[in-house]
Design a protein around this motif. Sequence first.
Motif, mmCIF file in Angstrom:
data_model
loop_
_atom_site.group_PDB
_atom_site.id
_atom_site.type_symbol
_atom_site.label_atom_id
_atom_site.label_comp_id
_atom_site.label_asym_id
_atom_site.label_seq_id
_atom_site.Cartn_x
_atom_site.Cartn_y
_atom_site.Cartn_z
ATOM 1 N N LEU A 1 0.853 -1.180 0.000
ATOM 2 C CA LEU A 1 0.000 0.000 0.000
ATOM 3 C C LEU A 1 0.892 1.233 0.000
ATOM 4 O O LEU A 1 1.710 1.430 0.903
ATOM 5 N N ARG B 1 -6.772 -0.649 5.358
ATOM 6 C CA ARG B 1 -5.519 -1.364 5.562
ATOM 7 C C ARG B 1 -5.763 -2.863 5.711
ATOM 8 O O ARG B 1 -5.043 -3.687 5.132
ATOM 9 N N GLN C 1 -6.785 -4.347 2.387
ATOM 10 C CA GLN C 1 -5.626 -4.398 1.487
ATOM 11 C C GLN C 1 -4.725 -5.576 1.856
ATOM 12 O O GLN C 1 -4.254 -6.307 0.993
ATOM 13 N N THR D 1 -1.937 -1.315 -3.891
ATOM 14 C CA THR D 1 -2.880 -0.213 -3.700
ATOM 15 C C THR D 1 -2.159 1.124 -3.665
ATOM 16 O O THR D 1 -1.106 1.245 -3.037
ATOM 17 N N SER E 1 0.396 3.307 5.356
ATOM 18 C CA SER E 1 1.164 2.991 4.143
ATOM 19 C C SER E 1 2.398 2.148 4.434
ATOM 20 O O SER E 1 3.049 2.329 5.460
#
Length: 367
Positions: free
Chosen positions: A38, A188, A191, A198, A212
């Motif tokens: 991500l 999150r 993902q 992502t 992230s």
Amino acid sequence: MKIVLENLTKIFPSRDKKAGNEVVAVSDFNFTIPDGKLIGLLGPSGCGKSTTLYMISGLQKPTSGRIYFGDDDVTELSTENRGIGLVFQNYALYPHMTVKQNILFPLQNLKGKDKLSKETMLERAHEAARLVQIEELMERKPSELSGGQQQRVAIARALVKMPRVLLLDEPLSNLDARLRLQTREEIRRIQKETGITTVFVTHDQEEAMSISDMIVVMKLGVVQQIGKPQEVYDSPANLFVAKFLGTPPINVFEGEVADGKLYIGEDHVMNVKKVPDQKVYVGIRPEGFTLDKKGALHCKLSNVEVMGRDVSVVSTNEASLNPVVRSIIDADNKLDATAETVRYSLKPHKVFLFNKETGERIHFEVK
Ligand code: ADP
Ligand code: MG
């Protein structure tokens, strides 16, 4: 699926033809987004985040540069054929359709060899609804849902086609603060559960930092720094990045290096090796100050804010570029809130020097 962005550039012609200034929205963007990660695309409004995302999605064509999904060059491929899921800030659900119909919609549009049986479509829709935890809302209309629930439906609709890449453009901006926190954790989790590569666009540094694997910080179309959130925070490439990350923000002072000594105003606050004599900007993270009766940095105490675990000390200093100097210290520290002056020593790894003209970081060693 890794995504390769190669010399990606987008130039818009001027909106005002007479003025004639074109806008370089994205300039020479190079980055290989690792598979299954991500990525937070971060920067102030207008820095080129959405344009970058739209080029990855195919909604906008790059002026120059290439985009690869894995080894496939997708630069010329239409949005429909890229295998992406897109989620925008405004959920854009079909108001007359139920949640289930909204989620099914992208599947019903598949043609030819991609066409799915009714059972498969329903299975996929329920799986997507399960992922975003809205299974019990399938028969409702969007108007009967909260903002957070609507955004979950939009995410389910993006996931139902099992995209190779998930692209999210400020997906949480329309939600209230509490929902924003909760939904970002959800994104999150989803993902991680799906493993879909992502790209998450936001102007909110805390949001990007918290979910992230890596962040990309942009300014005026130009990538400033790419790295793991903590690494970028701990080692900003320039003053812009240092100021953009962190709450409360970094404290910035006018300073000077002379003969290996770093000065803020008259205060000789640290020794720095291997820095030529020059005027500099000194950035100090709020957690970089230690209360110290003999500390070199003198500030005028304004007030002390107790915030449970921590204490925020607000003071002023003539060399400070920010209106106030804000330090965060452990609540165990005893500070006389009526004192006129507060003195600090500095934690060297929380102090950064920047070139006064370019804002570039000046690295130093501590003596
Ligand atoms: P962000 O998403 O980071 O807020 P954008 O990617 O939307 O930024 O915009 C980057 C720059 O490109 C801005 O200066 C914006 O005004 C300009 N821009 C975006 N879209 C267009 C367009 N269709 N035509 C002209 N200029 C545009
Ligand atoms: Mg945008």
